[in-house]
Design a protein around this motif. Structure first.
Motif, PDB file in Angstrom:
ATOM      1  N   VAL A 150       0.898  -1.464   0.103  1.00 22.09           N
ATOM      2  CA  VAL A 150       0.000   0.032   0.121  1.00 22.09           C
ATOM      3  C   VAL A 150       0.935   1.352  -0.041  1.00 22.09           C
ATOM      4  O   VAL A 150       1.844   1.409   0.771  1.00 22.09           O
ATOM      5  N   VAL A 151       0.673   2.268  -0.752  1.00 16.92           N
ATOM      6  CA  VAL A 151       1.304   3.503  -0.881  1.00 16.92           C
ATOM      7  C   VAL A 151       0.248   4.610  -0.774  1.00 16.92           C
ATOM      8  O   VAL A 151      -1.004   4.323  -1.196  1.00 16.92           O
ATOM      9  N   TYR A 152       0.629   5.598  -0.082  1.00 18.71           N
ATOM     10  CA  TYR A 152      -0.379   6.667   0.219  1.00 18.71           C
ATOM     11  C   TYR A 152       0.268   7.943  -0.611  1.00 18.71           C
ATOM     12  O   TYR A 152       1.194   8.330  -0.713  1.00 18.71           O
ATOM     13  N   ALA A 153      -0.891   8.589  -1.336  1.00 15.53           N
ATOM     14  CA  ALA A 153      -0.636   9.719  -1.994  1.00 15.53           C
ATOM     15  C   ALA A 153      -1.658  10.894  -1.749  1.00 15.53           C
ATOM     16  O   ALA A 153      -2.778  10.593  -1.799  1.00 15.53           O
ATOM     17  N   PHE A 154      -1.319  12.000  -0.903  1.00 19.06           N
ATOM     18  CA  PHE A 154      -2.142  13.135  -0.555  1.00 19.06           C
ATOM     19  C   PHE A 154      -3.205  12.675   0.411  1.00 19.06           C
ATOM     20  O   PHE A 154      -4.471  13.048   0.397  1.00 19.06           O
ATOM     21  N   THR A 155      -2.811  11.751   1.320  1.00 20.61           N
ATOM     22  CA  THR A 155      -3.452  11.488   2.488  1.00 20.61           C
ATOM     23  C   THR A 155      -2.415  10.793   3.495  1.00 20.61           C
ATOM     24  O   THR A 155      -1.261  10.351   3.169  1.00 20.61           O
ATOM     25  N   GLU A 156      -2.822  10.776   4.769  1.00 21.48           N
ATOM     26  CA  GLU A 156      -1.711  10.311   5.856  1.00 21.48           C
ATOM     27  C   GLU A 156      -1.688   8.772   5.751  1.00 21.48           C
ATOM     28  O   GLU A 156      -2.550   8.130   5.793  1.00 21.48           O
ATOM     29  N   GLY A 157      -0.334   8.431   5.712  1.00 20.81           N
ATOM     30  CA  GLY A 157       0.042   7.049   5.828  1.00 20.81           C
ATOM     31  C   GLY A 157       0.127   6.204   6.943  1.00 20.81           C
ATOM     32  O   GLY A 157       0.351   7.228   7.947  1.00 20.81           O
ATOM     33  N   THR A 158       0.673   5.383   7.262  1.00 20.42           N
ATOM     34  CA  THR A 158       1.040   4.712   8.265  1.00 20.42           C
ATOM     35  C   THR A 158       2.601   5.008   8.522  1.00 20.42           C
ATOM     36  O   THR A 158       3.259   5.226   7.552  1.00 20.42           O
ATOM     37  N   SER A 159       3.141   4.563   9.656  1.00 19.36           N
ATOM     38  CA  SER A 159       4.569   4.927  10.086  1.00 19.36           C
ATOM     39  C   SER A 159       5.432   4.338   9.331  1.00 19.36           C
ATOM     40  O   SER A 159       6.662   4.793   8.938  1.00 19.36           O
ATOM     41  N   ASP A 160       5.130   3.163   8.830  1.00 17.75           N
ATOM     42  CA  ASP A 160       5.928   2.070   7.933  1.00 17.75           C
ATOM     43  C   ASP A 160       5.907   2.131   6.470  1.00 17.75           C
ATOM     44  O   ASP A 160       6.349   1.387   5.982  1.00 17.75           O
ATOM     45  N   SER A 161       5.110   3.091   6.042  1.00 19.11           N
ATOM     46  CA  SER A 161       4.768   3.288   4.786  1.00 19.11           C
ATOM     47  C   SER A 161       5.433   4.078   3.845  1.00 19.11           C
ATOM     48  O   SER A 161       6.297   5.088   4.332  1.00 19.11           O
ATOM     49  N   VAL A 162       5.235   4.340   2.554  1.00 16.41           N
ATOM     50  CA  VAL A 162       5.692   5.425   1.819  1.00 16.41           C
ATOM     51  C   VAL A 162       4.460   6.360   1.503  1.00 16.41           C
ATOM     52  O   VAL A 162       3.310   5.732   0.938  1.00 16.41           O
ATOM     53  N   THR A 163       4.785   7.537   1.635  1.00 17.11           N
ATOM     54  CA  THR A 163       3.746   8.563   1.546  1.00 17.11           C
ATOM     55  C   THR A 163       4.112   9.626   0.827  1.00 17.11           C
ATOM     56  O   THR A 163       5.293  10.107   0.880  1.00 17.11           O
ATOM     57  N   PHE A 164       3.351  10.137  -0.322  1.00 17.87           N
ATOM     58  CA  PHE A 164       3.863  11.218  -1.259  1.00 17.87           C
ATOM     59  C   PHE A 164       2.788  12.446  -0.883  1.00 17.87           C
ATOM     60  O   PHE A 164       1.711  12.229  -0.824  1.00 17.87           O
ATOM     61  N   CYS A 165       3.444  13.564  -0.854  1.00 17.29           N
ATOM     62  CA  CYS A 165       2.656  14.605  -0.542  1.00 17.29           C
ATOM     63  C   CYS A 165       3.263  15.924  -1.278  1.00 17.29           C
ATOM     64  O   CYS A 165       4.481  15.922  -1.717  1.00 17.29           O
ATOM     65  N   ALA A 166       2.629  16.987  -1.570  1.00 20.85           N
ATOM     66  CA  ALA A 166       3.152  18.088  -2.119  1.00 20.85           C
ATOM     67  C   ALA A 166       3.908  19.073  -1.018  1.00 20.85           C
ATOM     68  O   ALA A 166       3.484  18.986   0.216  1.00 20.85           O
ATOM     69  N   ASP A 167       4.835  19.902  -1.280  1.00 18.65           N
ATOM     70  CA  ASP A 167       5.449  20.698  -0.335  1.00 18.65           C
ATOM     71  C   ASP A 167       5.026  21.880  -0.260  1.00 18.65           C
ATOM     72  O   ASP A 167       5.308  22.944  -0.931  1.00 18.65           O
ATOM     73  N   ASP A 168       3.915  22.046   0.882  1.00 16.74           N
ATOM     74  CA  ASP A 168       3.034  23.171   0.985  1.00 16.74           C
ATOM     75  C   ASP A 168       3.869  24.481   1.410  1.00 16.74           C
ATOM     76  O   ASP A 168       3.777  25.585   0.875  1.00 16.74           O
ATOM     77  N   GLU A 201       1.848  24.985   7.151  1.00 18.38           N
ATOM     78  CA  GLU A 201       2.842  25.054   6.493  1.00 18.38           C
ATOM     79  C   GLU A 201       2.919  26.083   5.628  1.00 18.38           C
ATOM     80  O   GLU A 201       4.078  26.885   5.836  1.00 18.38           O
ATOM     81  N   ARG A 202       1.940  26.483   5.111  1.00 17.04           N
ATOM     82  CA  ARG A 202       1.891  27.615   4.128  1.00 17.04           C
ATOM     83  C   ARG A 202       2.065  29.062   4.906  1.00 17.04           C
ATOM     84  O   ARG A 202       2.607  30.003   4.419  1.00 17.04           O
ATOM     85  N   THR A 203       1.162  29.010   6.061  1.00 17.52           N
ATOM     86  CA  THR A 203       1.426  30.170   7.094  1.00 17.52           C
ATOM     87  C   THR A 203       2.812  30.232   7.557  1.00 17.52           C
ATOM     88  O   THR A 203       3.461  31.582   7.562  1.00 17.52           O
ATOM     89  N   ARG A 204       3.334  29.109   7.912  1.00 14.91           N
ATOM     90  CA  ARG A 204       4.999  29.328   8.379  1.00 14.91           C
ATOM     91  C   ARG A 204       5.805  29.841   7.361  1.00 14.91           C
ATOM     92  O   ARG A 204       6.645  30.688   7.614  1.00 14.91           O
ATOM     93  N   ALA A 205       5.599  29.536   5.901  1.00 16.70           N
ATOM     94  CA  ALA A 205       6.285  30.151   4.876  1.00 16.70           C
ATOM     95  C   ALA A 205       6.080  31.615   4.682  1.00 16.70           C
ATOM     96  O   ALA A 205       7.071  32.326   4.716  1.00 16.70           O
ATOM     97  N   TYR A 206       4.769  31.832   4.772  1.00 17.65           N
ATOM     98  CA  TYR A 206       4.239  33.306   4.773  1.00 17.65           C
ATOM     99  C   TYR A 206       4.962  33.974   5.746  1.00 17.65           C
ATOM    100  O   TYR A 206       5.619  35.227   5.500  1.00 17.65           O
ATOM    101  N   ARG A 207       4.892  33.662   6.922  1.00 19.12           N
ATOM    102  CA  ARG A 207       5.466  34.319   8.010  1.00 19.12           C
ATOM    103  C   ARG A 207       6.916  34.685   7.749  1.00 19.12           C
ATOM    104  O   ARG A 207       7.551  35.770   8.316  1.00 19.12           O
ATOM    105  N   GLY A 208       7.854  33.642   7.500  1.00 15.24           N
ATOM    106  CA  GLY A 208       9.020  33.773   7.407  1.00 15.24           C
ATOM    107  C   GLY A 208       9.687  34.796   6.443  1.00 15.24           C
ATOM    108  O   GLY A 208      10.481  35.154   6.478  1.00 15.24           O
ATOM    109  N   LEU A 209       8.594  35.075   5.496  1.00 15.06           N
ATOM    110  CA  LEU A 209       9.131  35.973   4.626  1.00 15.06           C
ATOM    111  C   LEU A 209       8.505  37.280   4.609  1.00 15.06           C
ATOM    112  O   LEU A 209       9.115  38.194   4.384  1.00 15.06           O
ATOM    113  N   VAL A 210       7.309  37.354   5.306  1.00 16.72           N
ATOM    114  CA  VAL A 210       6.483  38.805   5.587  1.00 16.72           C
ATOM    115  C   VAL A 210       6.744  39.280   6.731  1.00 16.72           C
ATOM    116  O   VAL A 210       6.667  40.265   7.268  1.00 16.72           O
ATOM    117  N   GLY A 211       6.709  38.240   7.867  1.00 17.15           N
ATOM    118  CA  GLY A 211       6.700  38.712   9.066  1.00 17.15           C
ATOM    119  C   GLY A 211       5.280  38.759   9.797  1.00 17.15           C
ATOM    120  O   GLY A 211       4.428  38.162   9.221  1.00 17.15           O
TER     121      GLY A 211
END
Length: 339
Positions: A150-168, A201-211
């Protein structure tokens, strides 16, 4: 049987199947000496493959004799907003290997999920890819300890799985850096619920650049919230933003509409950037919307190749794999649309 595809590039199993008049699955089984079929059919497929110059790749050669050449895709994203591009990538990655994909939607019903998983196992799928509506929620069905990978894509996987997600984080940084590069200095962030990992995650990036000059405006994933957010900003005293980074394209489209209703010009007065690159929304926004594409099709391709590698018994390191996003520049933020 020559066609444009054969003339212009590498001959694939798809071409062999079409030329021999059989399904991709039958062509694969014939070339791998597996499955049940008449000798005449098997020999015809092999003869056609030779005639049109088909050379099976190493992955296809390595498929074990008991493979069904099918992968199951399980999702609770019944609208298909995220799952359909993921599925397109999976299909694109696996078609040359003679593997087909079938989709089962389970909404948020654990009982229905179990029914579909049992049906996939009854069909002897080579593996299952789980996909969903958000990266920080698991599907409402237990996919651990199954007899297939089982492989996970754009959803949360188990700790021993392979999970793919976008870099928000990276995607949000692209959006904010683009606005800053256009000379925007007072950039607001209007987004969805803070309970989403992707939002944080998106907010963290925004804050890091804008303050911290402006508060992050959390709300719902809706056009109604986009309208409401603009009203709150423009009805409040003080200077107004010259750029707005939105958490999704629906919010962004409403922000653009609401600004127009207030005679605020986009992009001359305010640049607007969305997130998702949902083309039916982004392309129909006026002006068309600059937005972040999560590259879900590429994510699906990686997930498809990974589940196939696991089905072959190849070792794949478990963990979360984040894939980079891409900024799609249209007219809503100004600047060079060819950037």
């Amino acid at each position: 049987m020559e066609n444009q595809r054969i003339r212009n590039g590498r001959v694939t199993i798809h071409d062999v199947a079409a030329a021999a008049g059989v399904s991709i699955s039958t062509a694969s089984k014939a070339l791998n000496n597996t499955g049940r079929m008449g000798d005449e059919t098997r020999e015809r497929v092999k003869r056609v493959a030779t005639e049109i110059g088909f050379r099976p790749n190493a992955l296809a050669k390595g498929l074990l004799s008991n493979r069904s050449f099918t992968i199951g895709l399980l999702t609770n994203d019944t609208y298909g907003r995220f799952t359909l591009p993921v599925m397109a990538g999976i299909t694109e990655a696996l078609v040359d290997h003679g593997v087909s994909v079938f989709l089962c939607t389970i909404e948020d019903d654990p009982a229905l999920g179990k029914v579909h998983v049992d049906a996939m196992l009854d069909k002897s799928v080579d593996g299952i890819i789980a996909s969903g509506k958000r990266i920080d929620r698991r599907l409402p069905v237990d996919l651990s300890n199954l007899p297939v990978p089982v492989v996970y894509a754009f959803t949360e996987g188990t700790s021993d799985s392979v999970t793919f997600c976008a870099d928000d984080f990276q995607g949000a940084a692209l959006a904010v850096e683009w606005l800053m590069g256009l000379g925007r200095r007072r950039i607001a962030h209007v987004t969805g619920p803070e309970s989403f990992v992707s939002v944080r995650e998106r907010t963290r990036a925004y804050r890091g650049l804008v303050g911290d000059a402006l508060p992050v405006m959390y709300g719902t994933w809706s056009e109604a919230w986009g309208h409401e957010a603009v009203a709150k900003i423009w009805d409040a005293p003080g200077p107004k933003p010259d750029g707005i980074f939105c958490g999704n394209d629906q919010i962004a489209r409403a922000v653009v509409d609401a600004l127009r209703e207030r005679s605020v010009r986009v992009p001359e007065d305010v640049s607007v950037v969305g997130f998702d690159n949902w083309e039916i929304v982004a392309a129909q926004t006026r002006p068309p919307l600059t937005t972040v594409d999560m590259n879900l099709k590429a994510l699906g391709r990686e997930a498809g190749l990974t589940v196939l590698a696991l089905a072959e018994g190849r070792a794949v390191e478990p963990g979360i794999r984040t894939l980079p996003c891409e900024l799609v520049v249209r007219q809503s933020c100004g600047g060079n649309p060819d950037h």
